[in-house]
Motif scaffolding. Sequence first.
Motif, PDB file in Angstrom:
ATOM      1  N   MET A   1      26.566  64.849   2.164  1.00 47.79           N
ATOM      2  CA  MET A   1      26.473  66.386   2.623  1.00 47.79           C
ATOM      3  C   MET A   1      25.646  66.655   3.604  1.00 47.79           C
ATOM      4  O   MET A   1      25.735  67.432   4.290  1.00 47.79           O
ATOM      5  N   GLN A   2      24.364  65.686   3.510  1.00 44.59           N
ATOM      6  CA  GLN A   2      23.328  66.103   4.516  1.00 44.59           C
ATOM      7  C   GLN A   2      23.817  65.811   5.949  1.00 44.59           C
ATOM      8  O   GLN A   2      23.641  66.443   6.887  1.00 44.59           O
ATOM      9  N   LEU A   3      24.479  64.574   5.689  1.00 41.77           N
ATOM     10  CA  LEU A   3      25.368  64.211   7.396  1.00 41.77           C
ATOM     11  C   LEU A   3      26.268  65.287   7.748  1.00 41.77           C
ATOM     12  O   LEU A   3      26.389  65.765   8.936  1.00 41.77           O
ATOM     13  N   MET A   4      27.041  65.809   6.829  1.00 40.47           N
ATOM     14  CA  MET A   4      28.193  66.638   7.327  1.00 40.47           C
ATOM     15  C   MET A   4      27.332  68.173   7.766  1.00 40.47           C
ATOM     16  O   MET A   4      27.563  68.676   8.777  1.00 40.47           O
ATOM     17  N   ASP A   5      26.061  68.471   7.414  1.00 39.33           N
ATOM     18  CA  ASP A   5      25.248  69.490   7.774  1.00 39.33           C
ATOM     19  C   ASP A   5      24.754  69.259   9.107  1.00 39.33           C
ATOM     20  O   ASP A   5      24.869  70.097   9.900  1.00 39.33           O
ATOM     21  N   TYR A   6      24.395  68.070   9.331  1.00 39.19           N
ATOM     22  CA  TYR A   6      23.966  67.712  10.769  1.00 39.19           C
ATOM     23  C   TYR A   6      25.003  67.520  11.664  1.00 39.19           C
ATOM     24  O   TYR A   6      24.902  68.103  12.938  1.00 39.19           O
ATOM     25  N   PHE A   7      26.321  67.276  11.459  1.00 41.45           N
ATOM     26  CA  PHE A   7      27.367  66.866  12.018  1.00 41.45           C
ATOM     27  C   PHE A   7      27.875  68.470  12.428  1.00 41.45           C
ATOM     28  O   PHE A   7      28.268  68.859  13.769  1.00 41.45           O
ATOM     29  N   LYS A   8      27.802  69.418  11.585  1.00 44.90           N
ATOM     30  CA  LYS A   8      28.104  70.830  11.885  1.00 44.90           C
ATOM     31  C   LYS A   8      27.191  71.362  12.977  1.00 44.90           C
ATOM     32  O   LYS A   8      27.562  72.114  13.728  1.00 44.90           O
ATOM     33  N   TYR A   9      25.935  71.049  12.686  1.00 42.11           N
ATOM     34  CA  TYR A   9      24.952  71.519  13.742  1.00 42.11           C
ATOM     35  C   TYR A   9      25.363  71.028  15.110  1.00 42.11           C
ATOM     36  O   TYR A   9      25.199  71.725  16.166  1.00 42.11           O
ATOM     37  N   LEU A  10      25.661  69.742  15.250  1.00 43.34           N
ATOM     38  CA  LEU A  10      25.838  69.045  16.508  1.00 43.34           C
ATOM     39  C   LEU A  10      27.171  69.425  17.051  1.00 43.34           C
ATOM     40  O   LEU A  10      27.517  69.426  18.235  1.00 43.34           O
ATOM     41  N   SER A  11      28.178  70.168  16.125  1.00 37.31           N
ATOM     42  CA  SER A  11      29.520  70.316  16.398  1.00 37.31           C
ATOM     43  C   SER A  11      29.616  72.025  17.034  1.00 37.31           C
ATOM     44  O   SER A  11      30.425  72.761  17.170  1.00 37.31           O
ATOM     45  N   GLY A  12      28.181  72.739  16.713  1.00 36.45           N
ATOM     46  CA  GLY A  12      28.186  74.190  17.051  1.00 36.45           C
ATOM     47  C   GLY A  12      28.832  74.914  16.041  1.00 36.45           C
ATOM     48  O   GLY A  12      29.399  76.207  16.044  1.00 36.45           O
ATOM     49  N   GLN A  13      28.803  74.381  14.798  1.00 35.37           N
ATOM     50  CA  GLN A  13      29.322  74.964  13.646  1.00 35.37           C
ATOM     51  C   GLN A  13      28.272  75.941  12.721  1.00 35.37           C
ATOM     52  O   GLN A  13      27.266  75.485  12.750  1.00 35.37           O
TER      53      GLN A  13
ATOM     54  N   VAL B   1      28.142  51.689  20.956  1.00 32.29           N
ATOM     55  CA  VAL B   1      29.152  50.756  20.185  1.00 32.29           C
ATOM     56  C   VAL B   1      30.332  51.574  19.435  1.00 32.29           C
ATOM     57  O   VAL B   1      31.392  51.243  19.580  1.00 32.29           O
ATOM     58  N   GLY B   2      29.759  52.688  18.883  1.00 28.54           N
ATOM     59  CA  GLY B   2      30.853  53.709  18.237  1.00 28.54           C
ATOM     60  C   GLY B   2      30.833  55.023  18.808  1.00 28.54           C
ATOM     61  O   GLY B   2      29.892  55.245  19.775  1.00 28.54           O
ATOM     62  N   PRO B   3      31.489  55.882  18.523  1.00 22.90           N
ATOM     63  CA  PRO B   3      31.821  57.339  18.828  1.00 22.90           C
ATOM     64  C   PRO B   3      30.533  57.876  18.761  1.00 22.90           C
ATOM     65  O   PRO B   3      29.702  57.713  17.807  1.00 22.90           O
ATOM     66  N   SER B   4      30.329  59.106  19.475  1.00 23.23           N
ATOM     67  CA  SER B   4      29.102  60.049  19.389  1.00 23.23           C
ATOM     68  C   SER B   4      29.158  60.887  18.350  1.00 23.23           C
ATOM     69  O   SER B   4      30.338  61.175  17.827  1.00 23.23           O
ATOM     70  N   TYR B   5      28.160  61.436  17.795  1.00 23.14           N
ATOM     71  CA  TYR B   5      28.270  62.452  16.774  1.00 23.14           C
ATOM     72  C   TYR B   5      28.639  63.721  17.134  1.00 23.14           C
ATOM     73  O   TYR B   5      29.006  64.901  16.514  1.00 23.14           O
ATOM     74  N   LYS B   6      28.141  63.866  18.573  1.00 23.26           N
ATOM     75  CA  LYS B   6      28.214  65.356  19.277  1.00 23.26           C
ATOM     76  C   LYS B   6      29.545  65.628  19.276  1.00 23.26           C
ATOM     77  O   LYS B   6      30.660  65.103  19.536  1.00 23.26           O
ATOM     78  N   ASN B   7      29.857  67.158  18.682  1.00 22.44           N
ATOM     79  CA  ASN B   7      31.120  67.768  18.826  1.00 22.44           C
ATOM     80  C   ASN B   7      32.199  66.919  18.036  1.00 22.44           C
ATOM     81  O   ASN B   7      33.567  67.023  18.278  1.00 22.44           O
ATOM     82  N   ILE B   8      31.568  66.374  16.774  1.00 23.76           N
ATOM     83  CA  ILE B   8      32.703  65.429  16.226  1.00 23.76           C
ATOM     84  C   ILE B   8      33.675  66.062  15.335  1.00 23.76           C
ATOM     85  O   ILE B   8      34.647  66.008  15.045  1.00 23.76           O
ATOM     86  N   LEU B   9      33.123  67.113  14.698  1.00 24.63           N
ATOM     87  CA  LEU B   9      33.911  68.135  13.798  1.00 24.63           C
ATOM     88  C   LEU B   9      34.891  69.087  14.352  1.00 24.63           C
ATOM     89  O   LEU B   9      34.527  69.650  15.298  1.00 24.63           O
ATOM     90  N   GLY B  10      36.000  69.145  13.454  1.00 23.87           N
ATOM     91  CA  GLY B  10      37.056  70.118  14.043  1.00 23.87           C
ATOM     92  C   GLY B  10      37.951  69.568  15.228  1.00 23.87           C
ATOM     93  O   GLY B  10      38.781  70.554  15.626  1.00 23.87           O
TER      94      GLY B  10
END
Length: 317
Positions: free
Chosen positions: A305-317, A242-251
């Motif tokens: 902030m915990q979500l941001m850490d998780y999204f960084k992991y999924l974005s390879g950061q 229904v919504g966009p994926s978290y993967k590679n979301i940042l940057g």
Amino acid sequence: MIEQTTKDASTFVSQVDGAFVFIFGISILFLVGITAFMVYYILKYRKSKNAEATHIEGSNTLEIIWTVIPTILVLSMFYYGWSGWKSQTEIPDDAIPIKTIARMWSFTFQYENGLITDTLYVPKDQAVKLDLVALDVLHSLYIPAFRVKQDMVPGKKTDIWFESEKEGEYEIFCAEYCGLRHSYMTSTVKVIPLIDFEKMTQIDSTALVNNNTVVDARQAGISVTRKYGCNACHTADGSKLVGPSYKNILGRSRVVIQDDEEIEVIADEDYIRRSIYEPNIEVVKGYEKGLMLSYKDQVTEEEFMQLMDYFKYLSGQ
């Protein structure tokens, strides 16, 4: 493994099934009896045997019989239904409270120690009370094996209770149409020994506890997505729901619709914050507006902030 048999799944099973069998039996009895009576008199008084119509006088006795007997049967059926309903509204004082939260399109369950799960855990042979909360639209929690069902209305406090007599796993459904992924809004209730339930709820095993050295930031972020039912609409592997994926979301840049105009934005921390707190201001192109509610008063800064850490992991950061 989901249980296929529901005998003794809860204390309501025999009562509800008994009422169903009683009412169904009476219905079958009348269906067969009235049909046989009708066929008999159609054959007996057909035109070939009764060329001339016969005048029949009314009978007060028959009038009384077919008034009194159906009244007694209807009152009996009412009594079965009323007694079953009454027992399901009388919640025992020692029932274990579990907060049950419904949102499009998932259930989450919060226990007295703060533990939050997407599977309902309950102890065997112990009354459990579910405090029902709907955060967005009308939902309905339905556990067929337990013979319990209750609508969940936003802004209205409702609850149900049950006591399971048999260990196992049973299905939970949303029984009220609540949007595009209504049919995916399912969960499971696991009935476990009381001693195991007490162990689970006596310690705070959430991933959101300060100074929890066992759980890293990525796991904490995953717990946040489970807590708020994010995984019902978003994925972590790049696939579209229904919504966009978290993967590679940042940057990365993405095209969003803002005030009916297409603009390009960079998915940074500010963008993620706006997407969670004001999700309908900027809607990613290709997705529908209005399907996500604001989590401004729910997601804390720590959880963000915990979500941001998780999204960084999924974005390879």
